[in-house]
Design a protein around this motif. Structure first.
Motif, short mmCIF file in Angstrom:
data_model
loop_
_atom_site.label_atom_id
_atom_site.label_comp_id
_atom_site.label_asym_id
_atom_site.label_seq_id
_atom_site.Cartn_x
_atom_site.Cartn_y
_atom_site.Cartn_z
N HIS A 70 -3.80 12.37 -0.15
CA HIS A 70 -5.24 12.25 -0.38
C HIS A 70 -5.59 11.04 -1.25
O HIS A 70 -6.70 10.93 -1.73
CB HIS A 70 -5.77 13.52 -1.03
CG HIS A 70 -5.00 13.87 -2.27
ND1 HIS A 70 -3.79 14.52 -2.24
CD2 HIS A 70 -5.26 13.65 -3.58
CE1 HIS A 70 -3.35 14.69 -3.48
NE2 HIS A 70 -4.21 14.16 -4.30
N TYR A 71 -4.63 10.15 -1.48
CA TYR A 71 -4.89 9.04 -2.39
C TYR A 71 -4.09 7.83 -1.96
O TYR A 71 -2.91 7.94 -1.65
CB TYR A 71 -4.49 9.46 -3.81
CG TYR A 71 -5.02 8.51 -4.88
CD1 TYR A 71 -6.36 8.57 -5.27
CD2 TYR A 71 -4.19 7.57 -5.47
CE1 TYR A 71 -6.85 7.70 -6.24
CE2 TYR A 71 -4.68 6.69 -6.44
CZ TYR A 71 -6.01 6.77 -6.82
OH TYR A 71 -6.50 5.92 -7.77
N VAL A 72 -4.77 6.69 -1.93
CA VAL A 72 -4.10 5.46 -1.51
C VAL A 72 -4.06 4.51 -2.70
O VAL A 72 -5.06 4.33 -3.40
CB VAL A 72 -4.88 4.79 -0.35
CG1 VAL A 72 -4.19 3.49 0.07
CG2 VAL A 72 -5.01 5.75 0.82
N THR A 73 -2.89 3.94 -2.95
CA THR A 73 -2.76 2.96 -4.02
C THR A 73 -2.40 1.60 -3.43
O THR A 73 -1.56 1.51 -2.55
CB THR A 73 -1.63 3.38 -5.00
OG1 THR A 73 -1.92 4.68 -5.49
CG2 THR A 73 -1.52 2.40 -6.16
N ILE B 203 0.85 -1.20 0.00
CA ILE B 203 0.00 0.00 0.00
C ILE B 203 0.88 1.24 0.00
O ILE B 203 1.89 1.28 0.67
CB ILE B 203 -0.89 -0.01 1.27
CG1 ILE B 203 -1.84 -1.21 1.21
CG2 ILE B 203 -1.67 1.30 1.42
CD1 ILE B 203 -2.64 -1.42 2.46
N GLN B 204 0.49 2.22 -0.79
CA GLN B 204 1.22 3.48 -0.76
C GLN B 204 0.23 4.63 -0.68
O GLN B 204 -0.75 4.67 -1.42
CB GLN B 204 2.10 3.59 -2.01
CG GLN B 204 3.12 4.70 -1.89
CD GLN B 204 4.18 4.54 -2.97
OE1 GLN B 204 4.71 3.45 -3.19
NE2 GLN B 204 4.48 5.61 -3.66
N LYS B 205 0.48 5.54 0.25
CA LYS B 205 -0.46 6.66 0.43
C LYS B 205 0.25 7.98 0.12
O LYS B 205 1.42 8.14 0.45
CB LYS B 205 -0.90 6.74 1.91
CG LYS B 205 -1.73 5.59 2.38
CD LYS B 205 -2.22 5.83 3.80
CE LYS B 205 -2.86 4.55 4.33
NZ LYS B 205 -3.61 4.75 5.56
N ASN B 206 -0.45 8.90 -0.49
CA ASN B 206 0.01 10.28 -0.37
C ASN B 206 -1.08 11.04 0.38
O ASN B 206 -1.95 10.42 1.01
CB ASN B 206 0.38 10.88 -1.73
CG ASN B 206 -0.80 11.15 -2.62
OD1 ASN B 206 -1.95 11.14 -2.18
ND2 ASN B 206 -0.54 11.39 -3.89
N ASP C 179 -7.16 1.86 -6.26
CA ASP C 179 -7.14 2.54 -4.96
C ASP C 179 -7.62 1.58 -3.86
O ASP C 179 -7.83 0.39 -4.12
CB ASP C 179 -7.93 3.85 -5.02
CG ASP C 179 -9.43 3.65 -5.14
OD1 ASP C 179 -9.91 2.50 -4.99
OD2 ASP C 179 -10.14 4.64 -5.39
N ASP C 180 -7.77 2.10 -2.67
CA ASP C 180 -8.07 1.20 -1.54
C ASP C 180 -9.49 0.66 -1.58
O ASP C 180 -9.84 -0.22 -0.80
CB ASP C 180 -7.76 1.89 -0.20
CG ASP C 180 -8.40 3.26 -0.10
OD1 ASP C 180 -8.96 3.74 -1.12
OD2 ASP C 180 -8.34 3.87 0.98
N ASP D 3 -3.99 10.40 -9.30
CA ASP D 3 -5.09 10.54 -8.34
C ASP D 3 -6.35 11.12 -8.98
O ASP D 3 -7.22 11.63 -8.29
CB ASP D 3 -4.63 11.37 -7.13
CG ASP D 3 -4.01 12.70 -7.53
OD1 ASP D 3 -4.11 13.08 -8.71
OD2 ASP D 3 -3.41 13.35 -6.66
#
Lengths: 526, 526
Positions: free
Chosen positions: A12-15, A7-10, A262-263, A281
């Motif tokens: 406002h967006y989770v991948t 999982i990778q988050k910035n 995304d999540d 995003d």
């Protein structure tokens, strides 16, 4: 497989990274075909208010004259490569006179269209980043020398401006060339046999457009954006099945999208592939659904059941998420804060076209569920019935005989076209609807070749082939008559100099979503 | 050896290539010492009419702040590396926000002095090629990424201007660094033991200047020109013998000049070494003679008799050719169309200083002929007597007690200084002449550090060490007080903002011919 997820988050967006899928995509990375192409003439641009953008090129000398010409400070020239190319530019520069006692400072302006050779980039003040304008100012310390420009360019013309040498020497340009690249096997396409010359030309330019957009992935525009968008991918894949049949590249692109949802499991509208795979995003209601559509088309073009099985959960998830947006009338909820693309048309309400795209893709998903004998099929069929019934009950205006969209009951071309493509009315009613549309010409029209594609396909589906061909000739034929070597991102036959970005310089003049006439002509035997 | 000679002509200049000499030079090509250096602070420039060029830098933040700063379109910053360096610049750029949906367009301005950070290069309108101004506009398609700028730069400051990103992302700069290069072994220099702090500072800046000019060859200026000039080489070699003792680099440079004489055997004023060895078509009377002077100094610094033997014919030939310009009074012919450098001083007549340089180098040639026991010695001695007698008879004005030059009997500082260095008057008369010069201050003064070097050395030779030191402090010390990290090509304490090129931007602020104080201080134990 859970080991391979991370999982990778910035902000406002989770991948969610699915490494198995990403590895599959990486293995399918294509080798590029390369061709060395050379300029065909030295040209100049001149004003002509009769032509698009007000600029046309005129041959000044054959390319053979170049080796004879010595250039000094403040001189310039333009080379014409005779066609549109994507690739890497190099040249040899040789000094004449005394040994060069100062570096050469050279400005290169690289463009797809005459307007890019004529109007200074410095004055660009549009809404998209100026970093898309193709320009290089280089310093050459050692002469003679071979210069390899640093980026990949997308162009037909190169303007050379000799900003400075020194009074002691001049320069001669030799072996200016481009290593053109594409992952399309151009030689593998069967030439179109047709009696209509304009359709043959449209087919050819479509194929060139598609080829120039085919690189490591299907790019949307090799000059501007240069990345993989789902909406463009769907159309490129359809054109590819009729021409290059580079089906592994479609497969690769499907795995790229499936590799970075995304999540909630929703696929993004576009991905970046360098320096590594990154999901943008930006998420679009219709584009996510087109994952299912693209998988559907891929399966029926290839019968690759392994891929279908593996990617089915991703495709199904897009439908589930799209259905979650339905209200209790089974209508896609409209609101001011959602994004569905449909078209660039200002003021276009997206509700009804989105409802249509949901129905269109659900039908495709049901066909795939059938192939796979998936239990989700029954549930999908119930949802399909509900959304179709909702559409007819709440979105069809019996008085106007048009589909309406949004609180203001907008009658748009896009709503009618997509509802015809979704095929929820009887055949004759669809046909009448399309003819009524052409007759009544509602104000909220079409903005892009992407939407014109759907108009033409809808006309074909209601058996109005002649009207489809006329529309294609008017629109894509119009581009050719206005000088297109490849089909443009944007074209409004009624307002040819309009750019939604505030400048013609930044438009993409080779754009994936404009490549579809070859699909329409060949698939439907126009 | 004749097999190894070949001839190359251009329109107006013939070069005879001596491949044996060129091969020897190539074998002596030095390995460069590399050091990674990093910026020390973020600075800004501000106007201050009290300082040179009207601009000074002010620390805005420590460099540690850089990693925290996000930059967007139209923002900029300046990094200060704390000292002058020559080398290759690299950096990492990291995006923050959404994935970069457009390239980064970045402009870098690289300069030695605050003025280069403050005044736009676009407005440069000087007489030298604008291609020397150090600037790059780069496009970064893939982020994060490491950027290696394409050229070698000469600088202390870098200005970063973020021309464009996209509204969706900003950038952070990390690991901005320079791989500094020099062929000087800086660690090998003995620190100067001295009680005078200003002389210690002058010595240190001299050595830094020399080191930054020492690359594959002794360059004149690592920012502008970047090539091997004979007049600069002579002084660099003298400074090198007192400091780095990189004698093989002097040897290499001598072989480079001897490798490409013209068809009369005259060595050029400067050579280019890339893409291959090329003699410039500029030939200067004094610079050709300095081949003999440089060989003389090299021999006495090294006692390398093999090189002396091999290069003697080249040195001797320069004297022969210079003597061929004498008139029947044994005076160097003046004319409007000859080139002898001497100094950049406007209106300076070159006749008498050239006569002095001929005498100065003949004396050195005679010393070499003696070492080699060459038969040419006797002939040289006769010529020496004749040229000295001619000088005293025709160029000395007994009434004014100054040497005069040219038809207009110009009394210049350069004529007196070089005649003292040529040492043709008795010691006391030389001393009186130098004092008279300082007292009377003839109008035709000195323009460059190159000529100031000769003034200081002449003062030392007449045993006016205190005056020599004062002059050195006034001139080179003045540069330091005006902010020099390395000594400048040009400095006029009375008119600090004057550039003979029409702009302070194009001046070289690290220039070989300004590096000599370390030689003068150490050699003469000032």
């Amino acid at each position: 497989m859970s080991n391979a997820l991370h999982i990778q988050k910035n902000d406002h967006y989770v991948t969610i990274y699915n490494e198995d899928f990403i590895e599959k995509a990486n293995h399918l990375k294509p080798e590029l075909y390369t061709t060395i192409v050379k300029p065909i003439s030295i040209v100049k641009v001149r004003k002509n208010s009769e032509v698009i953008h007000g600029w046309e090129v005129e041959t000044e000398a054959p390319i053979s004259a170049l080796n004879e010409r010595k250039y000094r400070k403040d001189e310039s020239f333009i080379l014409d490569f005779g066609d549109h190319y994507v690739g890497y530019i190099s040249m040899n520069i040789r000094p004449v006179g005394s040994p060069p006692d100062a570096p050469l400072r050279l400005k290169l302006t690289i463009g797809e269209m005459p307007v890019e050779m004529a109007e200074p980039f410095e004055e660009y003040d549009g809404w998209l980043s100026s970093s898309w304008l193709q320009e290089e100012t280089i310093y050459v310390d050692v002469l003679p020398g071979k210069i390899d420009l640093p980026r990949r360019y997308c162009f037909r013309y190169i303007k050379f401006e000799i900003l400075d040498t020194s009074p002691k020497y001049q320069v001669i340009f030799e072996n200016v060339e481009c290593k053109a690249v594409t992952s399309a096997n151009i030689a593998g396409v069967k030439p179109l046999q047709h009696t209509d010359e304009m359709l043959k030309r449209i087919d050819k330019v479509s194929i060139k457009t598609l080829a120039d957009c085919m690189q490591d992935v299907f790019e949307d525009g090799p000059k501007r954006d240069r990345r993989l968008w789902l909406g463009d991918l769907r159309l490129q894949a359809l054109a590819d099945y009729e021409t290059f049949k580079t089906k592994d590249l479609v497969k690769r692109c499907l795995y790229l999208f499936a590799g970075v949802p995304d999540d909630r499991g929703q696929v993004t509208a576009n991905v970046f592939t360098a320096p590594s795979l990154i999901a943008d995003d930006t998420v679009l209601y219709d584009y996510s659904l087109f994952f299912a559509a693209t998988l559907h088309d891929y399966y029926f073009a290839t019968k690759d059941i392994t891929t279908l099985k593996e990617l089915w959960p991703t495709a199904y998830r897009q439908i589930e998420l799209a259905l979650a947006r339905l209200d209790n009338r089974c209508i896609v909820k409209d609101s001011s804060d959602w994004w569905s693309f449909i078209d660039w048309k200002d003021g276009l309400n997206k509700q009804t076209p989105s409802q249509a795209i949901l129905i269109y893709t659900m039908k495709q998903a049901i066909r795939l569920a059938e192939v796979l004998a998936r239990p989700e099929k029954d549930w999908l069929e119930i949802q399909l019935t509900n959304t179709i019934e909702g559409a007819i009950k709440y979105l069809w205006d019996e008085q106007q005989k048009f589909f309406i969209s949004g609180d203001n009951r907008q009658v748009s071309w896009a709503s009618q076209i997509w509802m015809v493509l979704a095929d929820i009315l009887p055949f004759e009613e669809n046909k009448e609807l399309m003819n009524r549309l052409l007759e009544d010409k509602p104000e909220c029209g079409l903005a892009t070749p992407y939407m014109y594609h759907h108009l033409v396909e809808a006309l074909i589906l209601v058996d109005e082939k002649e009207k489809a061909i006329s529309m294609m000739k008017l629109y894509w034929g119009g581009m050719i008559e206005d000088g297109a070597d490849t089909f443009w991102e944007l074209y409004d036959p009624g307002n040819k100099n309009f750019s939604p970005y505030g400048s013609d310089l930044i438009n993409s003049y080779c754009h994936a979503w404009s490549c579809t006439p070859t699909y329409l002509i060949r698939k439907y035997k126009l």
